[in-house]
Motif scaffolding. Sequence first.
Motif, mmCIF file in Angstrom:
data_model
loop_
_atom_site.group_PDB
_atom_site.id
_atom_site.type_symbol
_atom_site.label_atom_id
_atom_site.label_comp_id
_atom_site.label_asym_id
_atom_site.label_seq_id
_atom_site.Cartn_x
_atom_site.Cartn_y
_atom_site.Cartn_z
ATOM 1 N N HIS A 65 0.717 -1.075 0.032
ATOM 2 C CA HIS A 65 0.113 -0.329 0.202
ATOM 3 C C HIS A 65 1.236 1.165 0.026
ATOM 4 N N ALA A 66 2.057 1.143 0.742
ATOM 5 C CA ALA A 66 2.739 2.487 0.665
ATOM 6 C C ALA A 66 3.366 2.841 -0.196
ATOM 7 N N ALA A 67 3.995 1.452 -1.180
ATOM 8 C CA ALA A 67 4.726 1.504 -2.761
ATOM 9 C C ALA A 67 3.595 1.617 -3.674
ATOM 10 N N ASN A 68 2.475 2.102 -3.348
ATOM 11 C CA ASN A 68 1.151 2.760 -4.265
ATOM 12 C C ASN A 68 0.949 3.899 -3.773
ATOM 13 N N LEU A 69 1.133 4.290 -2.742
ATOM 14 C CA LEU A 69 0.749 6.502 -2.474
ATOM 15 C C LEU A 69 2.684 6.565 -3.168
ATOM 16 N N LYS A 70 2.983 6.318 -4.308
ATOM 17 C CA LYS A 70 4.593 7.035 -4.082
ATOM 18 C C LYS A 70 4.571 6.070 -6.135
ATOM 19 N N THR A 71 3.287 5.956 -6.729
ATOM 20 C CA THR A 71 3.345 5.563 -7.882
ATOM 21 C C THR A 71 2.757 7.111 -8.820
ATOM 22 N N PRO A 72 3.068 7.006 -10.601
ATOM 23 C CA PRO A 72 2.497 7.888 -11.237
ATOM 24 C C PRO A 72 1.743 8.371 -11.115
ATOM 25 N N HIS A 73 0.966 7.521 -10.900
ATOM 26 C CA HIS A 73 -0.857 8.191 -11.319
ATOM 27 C C HIS A 73 -1.530 8.581 -10.393
ATOM 28 N N LEU A 74 -1.195 7.644 -8.951
ATOM 29 C CA LEU A 74 -1.286 8.146 -7.855
ATOM 30 C C LEU A 74 -0.309 9.678 -7.524
ATOM 31 N N ARG A 75 0.897 10.312 -7.347
ATOM 32 C CA ARG A 75 1.125 11.196 -7.288
ATOM 33 C C ARG A 75 0.868 12.888 -8.187
ATOM 34 N N SER A 76 -0.082 12.245 -9.493
ATOM 35 C CA SER A 76 -0.368 12.945 -10.330
ATOM 36 C C SER A 76 -1.657 13.576 -9.559
ATOM 37 N N PHE A 77 -2.246 12.474 -9.272
ATOM 38 C CA PHE A 77 -3.726 13.381 -9.147
ATOM 39 C C PHE A 77 -3.446 13.800 -7.939
ATOM 40 N N LEU A 78 -2.552 13.292 -6.823
ATOM 41 C CA LEU A 78 -2.488 14.365 -5.754
ATOM 42 C C LEU A 78 -2.071 15.646 -6.178
ATOM 43 N N ALA A 79 -1.042 15.761 -6.632
ATOM 44 C CA ALA A 79 -0.725 17.546 -7.301
ATOM 45 C C ALA A 79 -2.062 18.394 -7.740
ATOM 46 N N ARG A 80 -2.941 17.486 -8.861
ATOM 47 C CA ARG A 80 -4.279 18.265 -8.893
ATOM 48 C C ARG A 80 -5.033 18.717 -7.826
ATOM 49 N N SER A 81 -5.217 17.343 -6.447
ATOM 50 C CA SER A 81 -6.290 17.293 -5.957
ATOM 51 C C SER A 81 -7.345 18.923 -5.270
ATOM 52 N N ALA A 82 -5.832 19.599 -5.199
ATOM 53 C CA ALA A 82 -6.817 20.791 -4.431
ATOM 54 C C ALA A 82 -7.334 21.383 -5.447
ATOM 55 N N ASP A 83 -7.077 21.351 -6.136
ATOM 56 C CA ASP A 83 -8.488 22.062 -6.964
ATOM 57 C C ASP A 83 -10.201 21.048 -7.272
ATOM 58 N N LEU A 84 -10.054 20.160 -7.079
ATOM 59 C CA LEU A 84 -11.021 18.969 -7.336
ATOM 60 C C LEU A 84 -11.773 18.506 -5.654
ATOM 61 N N LEU A 85 -10.648 18.805 -3.755
ATOM 62 C CA LEU A 85 -11.577 18.247 -4.259
ATOM 63 C C LEU A 85 -11.590 19.152 -2.026
ATOM 64 N N ALA A 86 -12.762 19.152 -1.735
ATOM 65 C CA ALA A 86 -13.112 19.910 -0.422
ATOM 66 C C ALA A 86 -12.158 19.462 0.790
ATOM 67 N N GLY A 87 -11.532 20.069 1.031
ATOM 68 C CA GLY A 87 -10.836 19.573 2.874
ATOM 69 C C GLY A 87 -10.051 18.210 1.917
ATOM 70 N N ASP A 88 -9.148 17.474 3.078
ATOM 71 C CA ASP A 88 -8.583 16.502 3.244
ATOM 72 C C ASP A 88 -9.141 15.208 2.784
ATOM 73 N N ILE A 89 -8.366 13.782 2.468
ATOM 74 C CA ILE A 89 -8.549 12.694 1.992
ATOM 75 C C ILE A 89 -8.836 11.729 3.019
ATOM 76 N N GLN A 90 -9.582 11.590 3.610
ATOM 77 C CA GLN A 90 -9.429 10.591 5.107
ATOM 78 C C GLN A 90 -9.151 9.396 4.923
ATOM 79 N N VAL A 91 -8.582 8.944 5.554
ATOM 80 C CA VAL A 91 -7.816 7.759 5.669
ATOM 81 C C VAL A 91 -8.289 6.553 6.829
#
Length: 101
Positions: A65-91
């Motif tokens: 799971h930790a390796a997943n957080l470092k993948t290019p597709h997830l990092r790309s999403f997180l880089a633009r998440s501020a434009d899409l998300l209201a608040g933080d991701i709750q995990v």
Amino acid sequence: MSQHLTVIAQLRAKPGQETALREALTALVPPTLAEPGCITYDLHRAVDDHGSFHFYEVWSSPEEHAANLKTPHLRSFLARSADLLAGDIQVTLLHRLAPRS
């Protein structure tokens, strides 16, 4: 042998960004399912709230799971998440206590 890790992630779209967030999250599913250790990666939307999205994930180990957080597709999403998300991701990270019957 590591215990499987279950992850529940909750995300809320900014008003007006519901469709864009849905598309961005849907695009994460195929590459994540192809990752080593990914057993389940299901995206859900609340029945009564089209801005509320939830991932139900099961991983072979916390390390995968930790390796997943470092993948290019997830990092790309997180880089633009501020434009899409209201608040933080709750995990929430979980370990199953009882086996499936």
